[in-house]
Design a protein around this motif. Structure first.
Motif, mmCIF file in Angstrom:
data_model
loop_
_atom_site.group_PDB
_atom_site.id
_atom_site.type_symbol
_atom_site.label_atom_id
_atom_site.label_comp_id
_atom_site.label_asym_id
_atom_site.label_seq_id
_atom_site.Cartn_x
_atom_site.Cartn_y
_atom_site.Cartn_z
ATOM 1 N N GLU A 45 0.814 -1.103 0.053
ATOM 2 C CA GLU A 45 0.083 -0.171 0.080
ATOM 3 C C GLU A 45 0.762 1.497 -0.019
ATOM 4 O O GLU A 45 1.288 1.678 0.803
ATOM 5 N N GLY A 46 1.111 2.124 -1.183
ATOM 6 C CA GLY A 46 1.577 3.133 -1.131
ATOM 7 C C GLY A 46 3.008 3.265 -1.096
ATOM 8 O O GLY A 46 3.573 4.309 -0.327
ATOM 9 N N GLU A 229 23.724 -0.796 5.495
ATOM 10 C CA GLU A 229 23.705 0.293 6.312
ATOM 11 C C GLU A 229 22.497 1.096 6.322
ATOM 12 O O GLU A 229 22.032 1.906 7.169
ATOM 13 N N ARG A 230 21.649 0.734 5.510
ATOM 14 C CA ARG A 230 20.476 1.395 5.331
ATOM 15 C C ARG A 230 19.096 0.269 5.267
ATOM 16 O O ARG A 230 19.603 -0.723 4.601
ATOM 17 N N VAL A 231 18.236 0.563 5.926
ATOM 18 C CA VAL A 231 17.201 -0.702 5.801
ATOM 19 C C VAL A 231 15.548 0.206 5.633
ATOM 20 O O VAL A 231 15.607 1.384 5.853
ATOM 21 N N LEU A 232 14.756 -0.634 5.086
ATOM 22 C CA LEU A 232 13.469 -0.294 4.774
ATOM 23 C C LEU A 232 12.718 -1.322 5.513
ATOM 24 O O LEU A 232 13.030 -2.492 5.622
ATOM 25 N N VAL A 233 11.691 -0.875 6.454
ATOM 26 C CA VAL A 233 10.929 -1.716 7.270
ATOM 27 C C VAL A 233 9.390 -1.769 6.699
ATOM 28 O O VAL A 233 9.010 -0.428 6.555
ATOM 29 N N ILE A 234 8.899 -2.564 6.491
ATOM 30 C CA ILE A 234 7.614 -2.811 5.646
ATOM 31 C C ILE A 234 6.747 -3.656 6.721
ATOM 32 O O ILE A 234 7.244 -4.634 7.346
ATOM 33 N N HIS A 235 5.319 -3.223 7.034
ATOM 34 C CA HIS A 235 4.430 -3.865 7.987
ATOM 35 C C HIS A 235 3.112 -3.646 7.673
ATOM 36 O O HIS A 235 2.851 -2.491 7.184
ATOM 37 N N ARG A 238 2.628 -1.429 4.298
ATOM 38 C CA ARG A 238 3.036 0.040 4.557
ATOM 39 C C ARG A 238 4.657 -0.002 4.930
ATOM 40 O O ARG A 238 5.151 -0.720 5.753
ATOM 41 N N LEU A 239 5.168 1.089 4.233
ATOM 42 C CA LEU A 239 6.666 1.201 4.642
ATOM 43 C C LEU A 239 6.719 2.150 5.951
ATOM 44 O O LEU A 239 5.987 3.285 5.860
ATOM 45 N N VAL A 331 -5.552 -0.019 8.795
ATOM 46 C CA VAL A 331 -5.407 -0.177 7.679
ATOM 47 C C VAL A 331 -6.733 0.314 7.088
ATOM 48 O O VAL A 331 -7.733 0.119 7.762
ATOM 49 N N GLU A 332 -6.925 1.376 6.111
ATOM 50 C CA GLU A 332 -8.011 2.024 5.341
ATOM 51 C C GLU A 332 -8.805 1.289 4.639
ATOM 52 O O GLU A 332 -8.393 0.317 4.078
#
Length: 334
Positions: A45-46, A229-235, A238-239, A331-332
């Motif tokens: 989502e987005g 060194e960089r992370v993306l966290v998605i749950h 959604r980021l 969550v919409e």
């Protein structure tokens, strides 16, 4: 990489799935045939982010968070419901030949090697698909096999390789065409500790030697901590976070871990005034203390408790991530 244009761009990437609902009964089956009901699954989502050439970025999230779906959109295997993406200058879902030469996708739970044939035969098939000349093919196989310590295993049937060796061979096959962007989905899944370390070291060395961009998903925090060194966290699609690994701890762990070695055992009640007691065994204790009160609490501990040794640490990354994922997000509804 300063001033470089991003090699991976995701803008508002969204993927919804429409699935039929069915009751577990004969009557429910009949209703399903006559009048079906559907539910929309919001897998992603987005999601928006950019990755520069040569970056190694960790992609964290629990099962079902949307990591693999995002990777499938970025490699063109799945069309987004909405949103845009550019990878190495190409729109992924057009699946242009030039695009496919620039990327690779390795999934720890899938294999491309032919089970009953030597790995070398599968490599030759890939070389034919990517039109790699014989001399260049031999050179690349030699380089990658040396990096993976796989020289003596190339002519054995894949079914006779250990799980770790098969994963190394899968990586060799996936990188034979020397892609610019590597999408690695759980590459150390199911491997023992030694094999995990070997795969991590190979990814690090490949990135250093060839300047490849890597987007890596993993359930093993050691993979992320060692490579990214960089992370993306998605749950829940959604980021939640995009930034430095150290910043992840600061944002989602507003506390520090204080480890104590006491002069004599104490009951848990004696430690509660100083912080949340996470572990207590004999004379060893672990407390969680709010960051803003750390100096004050440490001074009180040293003054009031029989302390032989005290150490302040960041909390384990696994615990921080677990706390994030235990918190449900709104969550919409459509």
């Amino acid at each position: 990489m300063a001033g470089a244009s991003p090699i991976v761009v995701a803008e508002d990437l969204t993927r919804h799935y429409r699935v039929a609902l069915k009751e577990d009964s004969l009557l429910g089956t009949l209703r399903h045939f006559l009048r079906r009901r559907y539910q929309t699954i919001r897998a992603v989502e987005g999601v928006s982010f950019r990755i520069l050439p040569g970056e190694v970025v960790g992609f964290l999230g629990p099962n079902g968070a949307g990591k693999t779906t995002t990777l499938k959109m970025l490699t063109g295997l799945v069309h987004p419901t909405r949103g845009k993406a550019l990878v190495a200058g190409h729109v992924p879902w057009r699946r242009e030949k030039a695009f496919l030469r620039k990327i690779t996708l390795v999934m720890g739970n899938k294999q491309q090697l032919i089970w009953d044939l030597p790995a070398m035969d599968s490599f030759r098939l890939n070389a034919a698909i990517y039109e790699i000349p014989e001399g260049e093919f031999r050179k690349r196989v030699g380089e990658l096999a040396e990096m993976l310590s796989l020289e003596k295993k190339l002519h054995q049937p894949v079914r006779k390789l250990s799980l770790g060796e098969r994963m190394k061979a899968e990586l060799l096959a996936a990188l034979l065409h020397r892609p610019e962007v590597l999408f690695l989905d759980e590459p150390t899944l199911g491997l023992d500790v030694n094999a995990q370390v070997a795969v991590r070291e190979f990814i690090r060395e490949y990135n250093r030697r060839y300047g490849a961009t890597v987007l890596l998903t993993s359930h093993y925090m050691a993979d992320i901590a060692a490579l990214s060194e960089r992370v993306l966290v998605i749950h829940q699609g959604r980021l939640l976070y995009d930034g430095a690994l150290e910043g992840l701890l600061a944002r989602f762990a507003p506390y520090r871990e204080v480890r104590l070695t006491l002069g004599s055992p104490l009951p848990q009640e004696a430690l509660l005034p100083f912080g949340e007691v996470r572990a207590l065994e004999g004379r060893e204790a672990r407390l969680l203390v709010p960051r803003e009160r750390l100096t004050e609490r440490v001074a009180e501990i040293l003054k009031r408790l029989p302390v032989e040794d005290l150490e302040v640490r960041e909390p384990p990354l696994e615990e921080v991530i677990a706390k994030v994922f235990q918190s449900p997000l709104p969550v919409e509804e459509a």
